[in-house]
Write a protein that holds these residues in place. Structure first.
Motif, PDB file in Angstrom:
ATOM      1  N   GLY A 162      48.852  59.781  73.072  1.00  0.00           N
ATOM      2  CA  GLY A 162      47.475  59.797  73.540  1.00  0.00           C
ATOM      3  C   GLY A 162      46.982  61.192  73.896  1.00  0.00           C
ATOM      4  O   GLY A 162      47.390  62.185  73.286  1.00  0.00           O
ATOM      5  N   PHE A 163      46.132  61.273  74.915  1.00  0.00           N
ATOM      6  CA  PHE A 163      45.557  62.551  75.360  1.00  0.00           C
ATOM      7  C   PHE A 163      46.165  62.965  76.698  1.00  0.00           C
ATOM      8  O   PHE A 163      45.449  63.303  77.644  1.00  0.00           O
ATOM      9  CB  PHE A 163      44.031  62.426  75.482  1.00  0.00           C
ATOM     10  CG  PHE A 163      43.341  62.255  74.168  1.00  0.00           C
ATOM     11  CD1 PHE A 163      43.140  63.337  73.322  1.00  0.00           C
ATOM     12  CD2 PHE A 163      42.887  61.006  73.767  1.00  0.00           C
ATOM     13  CE1 PHE A 163      42.500  63.182  72.110  1.00  0.00           C
ATOM     14  CE2 PHE A 163      42.240  60.846  72.555  1.00  0.00           C
ATOM     15  CZ  PHE A 163      42.045  61.939  71.720  1.00  0.00           C
ATOM     16  N   VAL A 164      47.487  62.935  76.761  1.00  0.00           N
ATOM     17  CA  VAL A 164      48.160  63.226  78.020  1.00  0.00           C
ATOM     18  C   VAL A 164      47.855  64.642  78.500  1.00  0.00           C
ATOM     19  O   VAL A 164      47.632  64.870  79.705  1.00  0.00           O
ATOM     20  CB  VAL A 164      49.687  63.006  77.869  1.00  0.00           C
ATOM     21  CG1 VAL A 164      50.273  63.887  76.765  1.00  0.00           C
ATOM     22  CG2 VAL A 164      50.402  63.264  79.184  1.00  0.00           C
ATOM     23  N   HIS A 165      47.810  65.606  77.602  1.00  0.00           N
ATOM     24  CA  HIS A 165      47.541  66.991  78.012  1.00  0.00           C
ATOM     25  C   HIS A 165      46.089  67.161  78.473  1.00  0.00           C
ATOM     26  O   HIS A 165      45.822  67.902  79.428  1.00  0.00           O
ATOM     27  CB  HIS A 165      47.830  67.949  76.858  1.00  0.00           C
ATOM     28  CG  HIS A 165      49.272  67.975  76.447  1.00  0.00           C
ATOM     29  ND1 HIS A 165      50.252  68.545  77.230  1.00  0.00           N
ATOM     30  CD2 HIS A 165      49.906  67.481  75.344  1.00  0.00           C
ATOM     31  CE1 HIS A 165      51.424  68.427  76.618  1.00  0.00           C
ATOM     32  NE2 HIS A 165      51.238  67.787  75.486  1.00  0.00           N
ATOM     33  N   SER A 166      45.177  66.469  77.808  1.00  0.00           N
ATOM     34  CA  SER A 166      43.767  66.555  78.199  1.00  0.00           C
ATOM     35  C   SER A 166      43.544  65.923  79.569  1.00  0.00           C
ATOM     36  O   SER A 166      42.825  66.475  80.418  1.00  0.00           O
ATOM     37  CB  SER A 166      42.887  65.871  77.153  1.00  0.00           C
ATOM     38  OG  SER A 166      43.028  66.505  75.899  1.00  0.00           O
ATOM     39  N   ARG A 167      44.137  64.765  79.803  1.00  0.00           N
ATOM     40  CA  ARG A 167      43.990  64.097  81.090  1.00  0.00           C
ATOM     41  C   ARG A 167      44.601  64.931  82.211  1.00  0.00           C
ATOM     42  O   ARG A 167      44.070  64.990  83.333  1.00  0.00           O
ATOM     43  CB  ARG A 167      44.636  62.723  81.027  1.00  0.00           C
ATOM     44  CG  ARG A 167      43.894  61.748  80.121  1.00  0.00           C
ATOM     45  CD  ARG A 167      44.513  60.359  80.160  1.00  0.00           C
ATOM     46  NE  ARG A 167      43.820  59.427  79.284  1.00  0.00           N
ATOM     47  CZ  ARG A 167      42.703  58.788  79.625  1.00  0.00           C
ATOM     48  NH1 ARG A 167      42.164  58.977  80.816  1.00  0.00           N
ATOM     49  NH2 ARG A 167      42.124  57.952  78.760  1.00  0.00           N
ATOM     50  N   ARG A 168      45.707  65.582  81.902  1.00  0.00           N
ATOM     51  CA  ARG A 168      46.358  66.419  82.908  1.00  0.00           C
ATOM     52  C   ARG A 168      45.463  67.620  83.257  1.00  0.00           C
ATOM     53  O   ARG A 168      45.373  68.024  84.409  1.00  0.00           O
ATOM     54  CB  ARG A 168      47.694  66.896  82.371  1.00  0.00           C
ATOM     55  CG  ARG A 168      48.574  67.620  83.397  1.00  0.00           C
ATOM     56  CD  ARG A 168      49.935  67.910  82.804  1.00  0.00           C
ATOM     57  NE  ARG A 168      50.638  66.672  82.464  1.00  0.00           N
ATOM     58  CZ  ARG A 168      51.408  66.530  81.412  1.00  0.00           C
ATOM     59  NH1 ARG A 168      51.591  67.535  80.568  1.00  0.00           N
ATOM     60  NH2 ARG A 168      52.043  65.387  81.201  1.00  0.00           N
ATOM     61  N   PHE A 198      42.041  67.796  82.827  1.00  0.00           N
ATOM     62  CA  PHE A 198      40.768  67.419  83.442  1.00  0.00           C
ATOM     63  C   PHE A 198      40.919  66.708  84.789  1.00  0.00           C
ATOM     64  O   PHE A 198      40.128  66.901  85.710  1.00  0.00           O
ATOM     65  CB  PHE A 198      39.958  66.535  82.507  1.00  0.00           C
ATOM     66  CG  PHE A 198      39.532  67.231  81.237  1.00  0.00           C
ATOM     67  CD1 PHE A 198      38.952  68.488  81.270  1.00  0.00           C
ATOM     68  CD2 PHE A 198      39.725  66.631  80.003  1.00  0.00           C
ATOM     69  CE1 PHE A 198      38.551  69.122  80.114  1.00  0.00           C
ATOM     70  CE2 PHE A 198      39.321  67.270  78.842  1.00  0.00           C
ATOM     71  CZ  PHE A 198      38.744  68.515  78.880  1.00  0.00           C
ATOM     72  N   PHE A 199      41.958  65.850  84.891  1.00  0.00           N
ATOM     73  CA  PHE A 199      42.063  64.985  86.067  1.00  0.00           C
ATOM     74  C   PHE A 199      43.349  65.178  86.843  1.00  0.00           C
ATOM     75  O   PHE A 199      43.562  64.524  87.871  1.00  0.00           O
ATOM     76  CB  PHE A 199      41.961  63.512  85.635  1.00  0.00           C
ATOM     77  CG  PHE A 199      40.824  63.236  84.703  1.00  0.00           C
ATOM     78  CD1 PHE A 199      39.514  63.488  85.081  1.00  0.00           C
ATOM     79  CD2 PHE A 199      41.045  62.744  83.428  1.00  0.00           C
ATOM     80  CE1 PHE A 199      38.448  63.248  84.231  1.00  0.00           C
ATOM     81  CE2 PHE A 199      39.986  62.498  82.550  1.00  0.00           C
ATOM     82  CZ  PHE A 199      38.693  62.746  82.945  1.00  0.00           C
ATOM     83  N   GLY A 200      44.239  66.050  86.335  1.00  0.00           N
ATOM     84  CA  GLY A 200      45.491  66.315  87.041  1.00  0.00           C
ATOM     85  C   GLY A 200      46.445  65.151  87.022  1.00  0.00           C
ATOM     86  O   GLY A 200      47.277  65.011  87.926  1.00  0.00           O
ATOM     87  N   GLU A 201      46.305  64.281  86.047  1.00  0.00           N
ATOM     88  CA  GLU A 201      47.186  63.092  85.996  1.00  0.00           C
ATOM     89  C   GLU A 201      48.600  63.483  85.585  1.00  0.00           C
ATOM     90  O   GLU A 201      48.807  64.394  84.810  1.00  0.00           O
ATOM     91  CB  GLU A 201      46.592  62.085  84.982  1.00  0.00           C
ATOM     92  CG  GLU A 201      45.271  61.532  85.399  1.00  0.00           C
ATOM     93  CD  GLU A 201      44.739  60.532  84.387  1.00  0.00           C
ATOM     94  OE1 GLU A 201      45.472  60.179  83.448  1.00  0.00           O
ATOM     95  OE2 GLU A 201      43.576  60.090  84.534  1.00  0.00           O
TER      96      GLU A 201
END
Length: 310
Positions: A299-305, A307-310
């Protein structure tokens, strides 16, 4: 494949329109426009090819070879653009100002990747036009070029393009322009046409796969530029190595050593090349399926991390 046609053509996927090339957006709601453009290309090519053949029959083979050279260069040029097209498709999603907010909507991540798939598939079909025309041009010459004149024509242009070396001559090896057909059977022209179409299909699948390889690289992951650049370089080296193995080394190992020097094109060699391309096309399809499964699972794990620090 991993995406159905219903998903690929889904008019409610907002990213389909966003990823569509601007110069194609006018034609998206008008499917007949693509057919008109292809028809015009086909008519233009047919008229120019007819002129080239008539001139060649009068003793001048320049335009016949110019058609071959031009289509070959275009096919090679498009093949080298494949990796960049895949990277750009992902960048259009992850670099969009709408992307961060859209991750908070109920839109499934699969929809983003489906839009990338649709764009890459569209570009693969459009970029394959030179390869298709080249396949048609080479296969049709069985019906308008006598064997003895083919030999004479081949001898008039032994110096091919500078970069058309033994390691990067896919169509030249496949066709070898059948310089000597004196021992050909009545089935040879039809087997050759089938081979040309198989090679064209393999080209489309290869283009798609080369673009797909760089879709794996997220533009928000650390070292994305280095990772993408190294993968591109490795991919280019792999393309040339596979061409050399498939069309030069393997035929010689299997007893077709004379073929590497442009000798007789036999039915047994055509059969070998058809089987080989079917095998490579099947392996490419399996690899495409595996890569897409891996991309969707990640998925977009790097993008979420980011933008949202997930």
């Amino acid at each position: 494949m991993i995406f159905t046609w219903k998903e690929t053509l889904d008019p409610y996927n907002p990213w389909h329109g966003h990823l569509m090339p601007r110069w194609l957006r006018w034609a998206a709601p008008r499917p007949w426009a693509f057919l008109v453009v292809l028809l015009l290309i086909g008519i233009s090519f047919g008229l120019f090819a007819t002129y080239a053949v008539e001139e060649w029959k009068l003793g001048e083979g320049l335009f016949v070879w110019r058609i071959y050279d031009a289509l070959y260069v275009a096919a090679v040029f498009m093949a080298f653009l494949a990796a960049g097209m895949g990277s750009k498709a992902r960048l259009q999603v992850e670099g969009s100002s709408l992307f961060p907010d859209s991750l908070l909507t109920p839109l499934p991540e699969r929809a983003y990747f489906c839009a990338m798939h649709r764009k890459l598939l569209t570009l693969a079909l459009l970029a394959s036009v030179p390869a298709l025309l080249l396949a048609v041009w080479m296969a049709s010459s069985f019906f308008w070029a006598p064997a003895e004149v083919i030999v004479e024509l081949y001898q008039t242009n032994r110096a091919m393009l500078p970069f058309e070396t033994a390691g990067f001559r896919p169509f030249a090896y496949v066709t070898s322009y059948h310089q000597m057909l004196r021992s050909a059977t009545p089935w040879t022209p039809y087997l050759f046409i089938f081979l040309a179409m198989i090679c064209y299909a393999s080209w489309v699948v290869g283009y798609y796969l080369h673009g797909l390889i760089l879709i794996q690289t997220s533009h928000h992951q650390p070292g994305a530029r280095i990772h993408g650049g190294s993968m591109t370089l490795l991919l280019m080296m792999l393309i040339m190595m596979l061409f050399l193995i498939r069309f030069a080394i393997l035929p010689r190992m299997l007893g077709f050593s004379s073929y590497a020097f442009g000798s007789e094109l036999t039915d047994s060699l055509i059969g070998y090349l058809i089987a080989q391309e079917f095998l490579f096309m099947g392996l490419r399809l399996l690899l495409m399926f595996w890569i897409w499964k891996r991309i969707i699972q990640k998925g977009f794990v790097h993008s979420r991390r980011r933008f949202f620090g997930e």
